[in-house]
Design an enzyme around this catalytic site. Structure first.
Site, PDB file in Angstrom:
ATOM      1  CG  LEU A  13      51.584 120.511 130.222  1.00 55.74           C
ATOM      2  CD1 LEU A  13      49.909 120.980 131.480  1.00 55.74           C
ATOM      3  CD2 LEU A  13      52.610 120.879 130.593  1.00 55.74           C
ATOM      4  N   GLY A  16      52.098 110.504 126.525  1.00 56.45           N
ATOM      5  CA  GLY A  16      52.109 109.394 126.579  1.00 56.45           C
ATOM      6  C   GLY A  16      50.862 108.740 125.344  1.00 56.45           C
ATOM      7  CE  LYS A 208      34.796 109.291 128.146  1.00 56.59           C
ATOM      8  NZ  LYS A 208      35.420 107.828 128.446  1.00 56.59           N
TER       9      LYS A 208
END
Ligand code: NDP
Ligand code: HSE
Length: 438
Positions: A13, A16, A208
């Protein structure tokens, strides 16, 4: 590998920056990957938004704009997600996991908010959920925390986990440039995205940090529970003040095991992202440009440091491929990787209770009693002063104060009060300090 080994079929999916490199590595290293997994790893389809965009090196016959259809196909074993964002990716990945397909994702924003739902869906079918690339790009960090250190007690994780902001702060430190000028340079060189908000406001690092804290402390922490300050307020004056003290400014993600405090006995977790001055002798001070580095402290292991490229197509694809090999191997042998470990369920302590040291730089009138009056405000708020330096400049003076550890709330009240004193012309800089005591 036996001749009859059934291929592991992968739905990709996104194609890019990261996805294109995943396709390249899967193609170029097909034989090696098959040998390592014990079965061929094949692309079943690639979901993108724009079907007609030229994509050299990407097999056109695999492209589709129907991601929802791709993840439910019977011939798909593993879904690799490198689109990003929360919806509709969350929905697609939940669907895939509920159908028993393993998921590999680089999506920190999604993991930092919805890890619980995703792990629950994975548990229901025995599927794998891996996300090494979500934190610090190519650097193997989550697997070491989740697996290699599973027998230890981690006390602290502190690091530089955003390349864009590290590039900007490094440039400000090296050239004396202001924030806007350094951001322009980062954009010109392709480090900063067209909309750099997620990076410069600390959202990316907060996601993160939430993921790191969740794994390190076996406690579910979401991005919304992370205290977040970005770098947009860091000035050339802050950087110069740090330099004068033998320090440099870094955007740090800090995840700590702390005392719960207040009426609550036991431990808690404190997670914060903010710029801080660190000594130039600290190993993180030498991490420049777009690189990432993370320090981990644990009872038995002591200190560990992880360093490398935290972003970029190929480095991030390396981490994704590592996860893909792991989940494919699990499929071949019929096993499963680690599940979510949130059993400790520690409370997450708000920043107002967290104590850090501060550097405060003031422009004041240079006359008798000023220093004593400023010191009195610190004393009233129970903020202890560690060091003071004053430099006279005709009728004005520059006053630099470094505190011992003080709660965030106490420091904020102190600075507010000082800013209102008639002989204080300007609060030039207020910056947290990390590293050894001054
Ligand atoms: P890009 O923007 O370069 O690529 C996104 C891809 O997703 C494109 O191929 C785009 O299609 C596709 N896409 C977007 N929306 C849809 C949709 N609705 N349906 C189908 N496809 C869609 O992102 P990156 O490769 O940079 O990042 C991907 C993920 O990896 C993000 O989660 C990011 O946070 C994470 N990551 C990225 C790093 C990096 O350095 N770039 C580092 C670490 C993690 P199209 O090509 O047609 O536009
Ligand atoms: N925008 C991120 C960074 C990409 O600058 O570090 C990696 O997650």
């Amino acid at each position: 590998m036996t001749e009859a080994a059934k291929p592991i079929r992968v739905a990709l999916l996104g194609c890019g920056t990261v996805g294109t490199q995943i396709v390249r590595l899967l193609t170029e290293q097909a034989d090696d990957l098959a040998a390592r997994v014990g079965a061929p790893v094949e692309l079943a389809g690639i979901a993108v938004r724009r079907a007609n965009k030229p994509r050299p090196g990407v097999p056109a016959e695999l492209l589709t704009t129907d991601a929802a259809g791709l993840v439910t196909r019977d011939d798909v074993d593993v879904v690799v997600e490198v689109i990003g964002g929360i919806e509709p990716t969350r929905d697609w990945l939940l669907t895939a996991l509920k159908a028993g397909k393993s998921v590999v994702t680089a999506n920190k924003a999604l993991l930092a908010e919805h890890a619980g739902d995703l792990f629950a869906a994975a548990d229901a079918t025995g599927a794998d959920l891996y996300f090494e690339a979500a934190v610090a790009g190519a650097i193997p960090l989550l697997r070491p925390l989740r697996e290699s250190m599973a027998g230890d007690r981690i006390t602290r994780v502190m690091g530089i986990v955003n390349g864009t902001t590290n590039f900007i702060l490094s440039a400000m430190d090296e050239t004396g440039a202001g924030y806007a000028e350094a951001l322009d340079e980062a954009s010109r060189l392709g480090y900063a995205e067209a909309d750099p908000t997620a990076d410069v406001e600390g959202y990316d690092a907060a996601s993160k940090a939430a993921i790191l804290a969740s794994i390190a402390f076996h406690t579910r922490v979401t991005a919304g529970q992370v205290h977040r300050e970005g770098i947009t307020g860091v000035t050339a004056a802050d950087v110069a003040a740090a330099r004068a003290l033998g320090r440099t400014i870094k955007l740090l993600a800090i995840c700590e095991r702390v005392e719960a405090g207040g009426d609550r006995p036991g431990e808690a977790v404190a997670v914060r992202v903010h710029p801080a001055m660190i000594p130039r002798s600290h190993p993180l001070a030498g991490v420049n440009g777009a690189f990432n580095a993370v320090f981990v402290e644990a009872d038995a292991a002591g200190q560990l440091m992880f360093y490398g490229q935290g972003a970029g197509g190929a480095p991030t694809a390396s981490a994704v491929l590592g996860d893909l090999v792991a989940v494919a191997r699990n499929r071949v042998v019929g096993g499963r990787g680690p599940r979510e470990s949130a059993y400790a369920d520690l409370p997450v302590r708000p920043i107002a209770q967290a104590a850090t040291r501060y550097h405060i730089s003031l422009d004041v009138a240079d006359r008798a009693g000023v220093l004593a009056a400023v010191a009195a405000v610190f004393a009233q708020h129970e903020v202890s002063i560690a060091a003071v330096r004053q430099e006279g400049r005709s009728s004005d003076a520059s006053l630099v104060i470094v505190t011992h550890s003080a709660p965030d709330a106490a420091l904020r009240s102190t600075v507010d009060k000082i800013a209102g004193l008639p002989f204080v012309h300007d609060v030039v800089s207020v910056m947290r300090v990390e590293g050894e005591e001054l």
